[in-house]
Design an enzyme around this catalytic site. Structure first.
Site, PDB file in Angstrom:
ATOM      1  NE  ARG A   1      -2.441   0.610   3.723  1.00 46.97           N
ATOM      2  CZ  ARG A   1      -1.856   1.292   4.714  1.00 46.97           C
ATOM      3  NH1 ARG A   1      -1.515   2.551   4.537  1.00 46.97           N
ATOM      4  NH2 ARG A   1      -1.590   0.715   5.877  1.00 46.97           N
TER       5      ARG A   1
ATOM      6  CG  HIS B   1      -6.119   2.359   6.608  1.00 48.88           C
ATOM      7  ND1 HIS B   1      -6.385   1.116   6.077  1.00 48.88           N
ATOM      8  CD2 HIS B   1      -7.184   2.677   7.393  1.00 48.88           C
ATOM      9  CE1 HIS B   1      -7.567   0.694   6.520  1.00 48.88           C
ATOM     10  NE2 HIS B   1      -8.059   1.632   7.308  1.00 48.88           N
TER      11      HIS B   1
ATOM     12  CE1 TYR C   1       1.335   2.302   8.446  1.00 54.05           C
ATOM     13  CE2 TYR C   1       0.148   3.915   9.788  1.00 54.05           C
ATOM     14  CZ  TYR C   1       0.289   3.207   8.611  1.00 54.05           C
ATOM     15  OH  TYR C   1      -0.605   3.401   7.585  1.00 54.05           O
TER      16      TYR C   1
END
Length: 347
Positions: free
Chosen positions: A244, A248, A257
């Site tokens: 990805r 998100h 993160y």
């Protein structure tokens, strides 16, 4: 499995590549999917779309999933699979209805053979197996393509669906788009299995791990999985190794993160650039054809922008519609209270 590398070069000839016209049509799907991702992201920033989970970087999985299905087959998508639904033939404007905040999915699931997008993880998988099992009992040759992410493989619904499908030889293809993060949780904190494909072994389900940014390999693997299901040989689990690239959703801050250096490692593996390089090198994609595809994608984006301006105010009373065929006394009481409050505000 990988057939075409990051430079567009063919790295394996067994199994053979799909036909050039199939790859060109797949490239068209990638161009449209990337443009749709970009357009939806812009609509979010303008406040015209509530939320958008981009599939930038993993479009090949979604284009291939739609490409290998027959008209009579079913697609069970997640919230991130807008591009797959559009590739299945649903108007992109209708696909974005739910992400705009409306209560319904925006399209007719029965007519399109596309189930509503599932926001909870893995809940669509038992439903997909149920549809496949029902089709088998009725003697139909319907196949169901069930999409999910890596995070979904940690959910109970994933395992129940896999077990039922294996025991009853349901005609389902489970396509796991392993994009390495369940929102902010990296794969290493989700699973200790050697691979997500390995999870099929315990259930007796044949499993394949494929380069999820290689459209050609995806088409080959998924075509065989669909054919196997249609022959009555049961489910297949396909793990697509992808990434990805973007957040998100627009509500996420991925810098908390993961590092930008990690993202940069994946950028050269872009599925669209890879397929373009291959098609240009083989003479299948000409400048004229590329210009036509770009113009058509822009036309699609303009259609989405224009359509997003036709919003109508939702009717609050619809909150209580379609909950039960016969509303309960509690629901009728709540509906009456809401109506009274709205009348008071309007007065």
């Amino acid at each position: 499995m990988r057939l075409i590398d990051e430079t567009g070069a063919v790295v394996a000839d067994d199994p053979p590549l799909p036909a050039p016209e199939v790859l060109l049509e797949g490239y068209r799907g990638l161009v449209f999917a990337r443009r749709l991702n970009d357009q939806a992201g812009a609509l979010v920033r303008q406040g015209r779309l509530a939320v958008y989970p981009s599939s930038h970087g993993q479009e090949a999985c979604q284009v291939a999933a739609a490409a290998v299905l027959a008209e009579t087959d079913w697609l069970f998508p997640t919230y991130r699979d807008v591009a797959a639904i559009a590739a299945r033939g649903v108007d992109p404007l209708d696909v974005l209805v739910m992400l705009g905040g409306d209560w319904h999915c925006g399209y007719d699931p029965v007519a399109t053979r596309v189930a509503p997008q599932a926001t909870p993880l893995a809940t669509q998988l038992p439903h997909a197996v149920g549809v496949g099992h029902a089709a088998r009992l009725k003697g139909e040759d319907t196949v169901v393509m069930a999409l999910c992410g890596d995070g979904a493989t940690s959910e109970g619904d994933f395992h129940e669906a896999l077990n039922f499908a294996a025991v009853f030889a349901s005609p389902v293809v489970f396509l796991v788009q392993n994009n390495k993060y369940a929102i902010s949780v990296p794969l290493a904190r989700q699973s200790a299995a050697e691979s997500l494909a390995a999870k099929g072994v315990g259930y007796g389900v044949p499993a394949v791990r494929v380069d999820g940014n290689d459209l050609a390999a995806l088409i080959v693997v998924l075509t065989e999985a669909v054919a196997r299901a249609r022959r009555g040989e049961g489910p297949t689990l396909v793990e697509a190794d992808t990434y990805r690239i973007q957040a998100h959703t627009n509500a996420d801050d991925p810098s908390r993160y993961r590092t930008e250096a990690e993202v940069d490692e994946w950028r050269p593996r872009d599925p669209l650039l890879r397929m373009r390089a291959h098609l240009v090198a083989t003479g299948v994609l000409t400048p004229e054809r590329e210009a036509e595809l770009a113009a058509a994608a822009e036309e699609m984006a303009a259609h989405v922008r224009a359509g997003m301006g036709r919003e109508s105010a939702p009717d609050p009373a619809e909150l209580f519609a379609h909950v039960y065929s016969t509303p309960t006394p509690q629901l009728r009481e709540q509906a009456a209270l809401l109506a009274a409050e709205l009348n008071e505000v309007q007065a």
